[in-house]
Design an enzyme around this catalytic site. Structure first.
Site, short mmCIF file in Angstrom:
data_model
loop_
_atom_site.label_atom_id
_atom_site.label_comp_id
_atom_site.label_asym_id
_atom_site.label_seq_id
_atom_site.Cartn_x
_atom_site.Cartn_y
_atom_site.Cartn_z
N THR A 127 1.20 0.33 6.33
CA THR A 127 1.27 -0.46 5.10
C THR A 127 1.67 -1.88 5.48
O THR A 127 2.39 -2.08 6.45
CB THR A 127 2.29 0.13 4.10
OG1 THR A 127 2.44 -0.76 3.00
CG2 THR A 127 3.64 0.38 4.73
N THR A 152 0.85 -1.20 0.00
CA THR A 152 0.00 0.00 0.00
C THR A 152 0.88 1.24 0.00
O THR A 152 1.87 1.29 0.73
CB THR A 152 -0.82 0.03 1.30
OG1 THR A 152 -1.66 -1.09 1.32
CG2 THR A 152 -1.64 1.30 1.45
N1 GLY Z 1 -2.46 -3.01 3.53
C1 GLY Z 1 -3.22 -3.20 2.37
C2 GLY Z 1 -4.02 -4.39 2.32
O1 GLY Z 1 -3.72 -5.38 2.98
O2 GLY Z 1 -4.98 -4.40 1.59
#
Ligand code: GLY
Length: 266
Positions: free
Chosen positions: A198, A149
């Site tokens: 993230t 992300t």
């Molecule tokens: N951190 C992003 C996801 O797992 O969708």
């Protein structure tokens, strides 16, 4: 033009190559330029995320991983310390999902999902795109190496803003939604700081990560000590990274490689 005060950090996601920090540098610069143009800090941070979505090397926008059915779905969110929050979840077909999340923050809603989010983005005149791989080409969810992300946090001396955008977990079931659009999971902003996480979305949301990290900021720890503590909540098997900005400064870190850049403009 006089340089306006701004503290900004952008990241390309847990697991992104450190060699791709030229992209996060560009994102920071885009935030700075938009802020200089008086467009508002939330818009400036969203502009940084647009740069990361358009880059193609990160798991967001153009570079998003495909789901098990070969299609691409996006989650994105923005939040600021003035009480704005907007997100889209499992949305298909738009080049810059962060712009849809920002548009949601200007409505009476907090999260729009799926076809409803796409209809809303279309009604806003946002640019469509087709991101689709060959059906069945998505990777195995259980062996997915990274989630990546992208995110940005900033502080202009008055307001804190956090923003995230993702293609989600490679090979995941379509309709799967991670931490990104869940307030306090992937991101949080309040009067003492802004946090953007993230990594492994399921793990991040079950730990209510961004809100708990923000509570550490409220307690008054140093930015780097707070980043280190948040990273310690995750076993090494769960990819995790975080960036944050506080009144004391900013910091970032990850239990993986992670492209990220930060800048302070006095
Ligand atoms: N951190 C992003 C996801 O797992 O969708």
């Amino acid at each position: 033009m006089k340089t306006k005060k701004l503290s900004v950090i952008a990241h390309g996601g847990a697991g992104s190559s450190n060699e791709h920090s030229d992209g996060t540098e560009k994102a920071v610069q885009a935030c700075y330029e938009a802020n200089q143009n008086n467009s508002g800090l939330l818009h400036a941070v969203a502009q940084a995320v647009v740069v990361l979505e358009d880059d193609g090397r990160y798991n967001a926008g153009k570079g998003s991983h495909a789901r098990e059915n070969g299609k691409v779905e996006h989650d994105a969110a923005v939040m600021d310390s003035e009480g704005r929050f907007g997100a889209v979840a499992a949305m298909e077909g738009f080049k810059n999902p962060i712009q849809a999340a920002k548009a949601v923050s200007e409505t009476k809603y907090q999260i729009l999902a799926g076809d409803g989010a796409a209809k809303f983005a279309g009604d806003q005149g946002l640019e469509p795109t087709q991101l689709q791989t060959v059906p069945g080409s998505g990777k195995d969810f259980s062996t997915s190496p990274t989630t990546d992300t992208v995110g940005c946090v900033a502080f202009d001396g008055t307001t804190f803003v956090a923003a995230l955008s993702t293609g989600g977990m490679a090979g995941a079931h379509y309709g799967r939604v991670g931490d990104v659009p869940i307030i306090g999971s992937g991101l949080y902003a309040g009067s003492d700081g802004a946090v953007a996480a993230t990594g492994d979305g399921e793990s991040i949301m079950m730990k209510i990560t961004a809100y708990r990290t923000y509570k550490l900021i409220e307690k008054g720890g140093s930015p780097q000590a707070i980043v280190d503590e948040a990273i310690s909540w995750f076993p090494l098997t769960d990819a995790f990274g975080v960036i944050l900005v506080t009144r004391k400064g900013s910091a970032g870190g990850s239990n993986r490689s992670m492209a990220w850049s930060s800048r302070e403009y006095a």
